[in-house]
Scaffold this active site. Structure first.
Site, PDB file in Angstrom:
ATOM      1  N   CYS A  19       0.833  -1.215   0.000  1.00  0.00           N
ATOM      2  CA  CYS A  19       0.000   0.000   0.000  1.00  0.00           C
ATOM      3  C   CYS A  19       0.863   1.259   0.000  1.00  0.00           C
ATOM      4  O   CYS A  19       0.536   2.251  -0.657  1.00  0.00           O
ATOM      5  CB  CYS A  19      -0.913   0.024   1.219  1.00  0.00           C
ATOM      6  SG  CYS A  19      -2.061  -1.354   1.292  1.00  0.00           S
TER       7      CYS A  19
HETATM    8  C1  BEZ Z   1       0.486  -4.560   1.801  1.00  0.00           C
HETATM    9  O1  BEZ Z   1      -0.002  -3.491   1.455  1.00  0.00           O
HETATM   10  O2  BEZ Z   1       1.689  -4.746   1.747  1.00  0.00           O
HETATM   11  C2  BEZ Z   1      -0.372  -5.674   2.306  1.00  0.00           C
HETATM   12  C3  BEZ Z   1      -1.561  -5.403   2.944  1.00  0.00           C
HETATM   13  C4  BEZ Z   1      -2.322  -6.459   3.418  1.00  0.00           C
HETATM   14  C5  BEZ Z   1      -1.894  -7.754   3.244  1.00  0.00           C
HETATM   15  C6  BEZ Z   1      -0.712  -8.013   2.563  1.00  0.00           C
HETATM   16  C7  BEZ Z   1       0.049  -6.966   2.083  1.00  0.00           C
END
Ligand code: BEZ
Length: 211
Positions: free
Chosen positions: A45
């Site tokens: 994210c």
């Molecule tokens: C991420 O944004 O890295 C992420 C968010 C939730 C689960 C796995 C990865």
């Protein structure tokens, strides 16, 4: 609630990093991209929000407002925004919706319980100037989205809206386009003065009209 292409984008009021917004009023006459990310302070994210901030001028150029959403609260968004600026080299320059009670996420069906019942999936809704849903994408948490692809799709959608053309596989801005079957050859003469090539009666190729 099930949202389908062509439906009006549900309106809502939300707390965001840029103050309270009423979604339709905030959109005004612009196109919009509403995208959810699973959680704040997560690695994928962080890269996505940084990329969206870098590409904001490209969205602006197309008359498209962008807005992010996660089910984290506002103070989490504002704290995380500092990390995004520090690590991605771009300050978040668009609003991020705080939806801790999952009201908007539920409205837009962004929570897929068999993937996670506590976080949103990576949804993208492209909304036209008429407030109608033009495109929906759903990615899992583990795959960051390709924001160049979102811009490419917006180019295609905006061409269709203005010029009665469709775009072929792997099309990109500047490539030839397809005259939609609803346009007769007679009408095409007026609409496409550069002419076209009839590969099949249902497959007519013409140069991109706005180039
Ligand atoms: C991420 O944004 O890295 C992420 C968010 C939730 C689960 C796995 C990865």
């Amino acid at each position: 609630m099930t949202i389908r292409l062509g439906d009006e984008a549900p309106d809502f009021t939300a707390d965001t990093t840029e103050g309270e917004i009423h979604f339709h009023e905030w959109l005004g006459d612009s196109w919009g991209v509403l995208f959810s990310h699973p959680r704040d302070y997560t690695p994928v994210c962080t890269t996505e929000l940084g990329m969206a901030a870098h590409l904001k001028p490209e969205f602006d150029r197309r008359g498209v407002k962008i807005i992010g959403l996660s089910v984290d609260p506002l103070d989490s968004h504002t704290g995380w925004a500092k990390d995004i600026e520090e690590t991605q080299g771009a300050a978040v320059n668009f609003p991020m919706i705080a939806d801790p009670d999952k009201k908007i996420a539920d409205f837009y069906d962004m929570i897929h319980p068999n993937a996670s019942d506590t976080a949103t999936v990576r949804s993208v809704f492209v909304i036209g100037a008429d407030k109608k849903i033009k495109l929906m994408l759903t990615y899992p948490a583990s795959t960051g989205r390709n924001f160049d692809e979102i811009l490419r799709v917006i180019d295609s959608l905006q061409l269709t809206a203005k010029h009665s053309v469709a775009t072929p596989a792997n099309w990109k801005d500047g490539d030839d386009v397809i005259i939609v079957p609803a346009v007769s050859d007679e009408d095409a003469k007026e609409k496409f003065p550069k002419g076209w090539k009839t590969v099949k009666p249902y497959l007519r190729i013409t140069p991109q009209p706005n180039k």
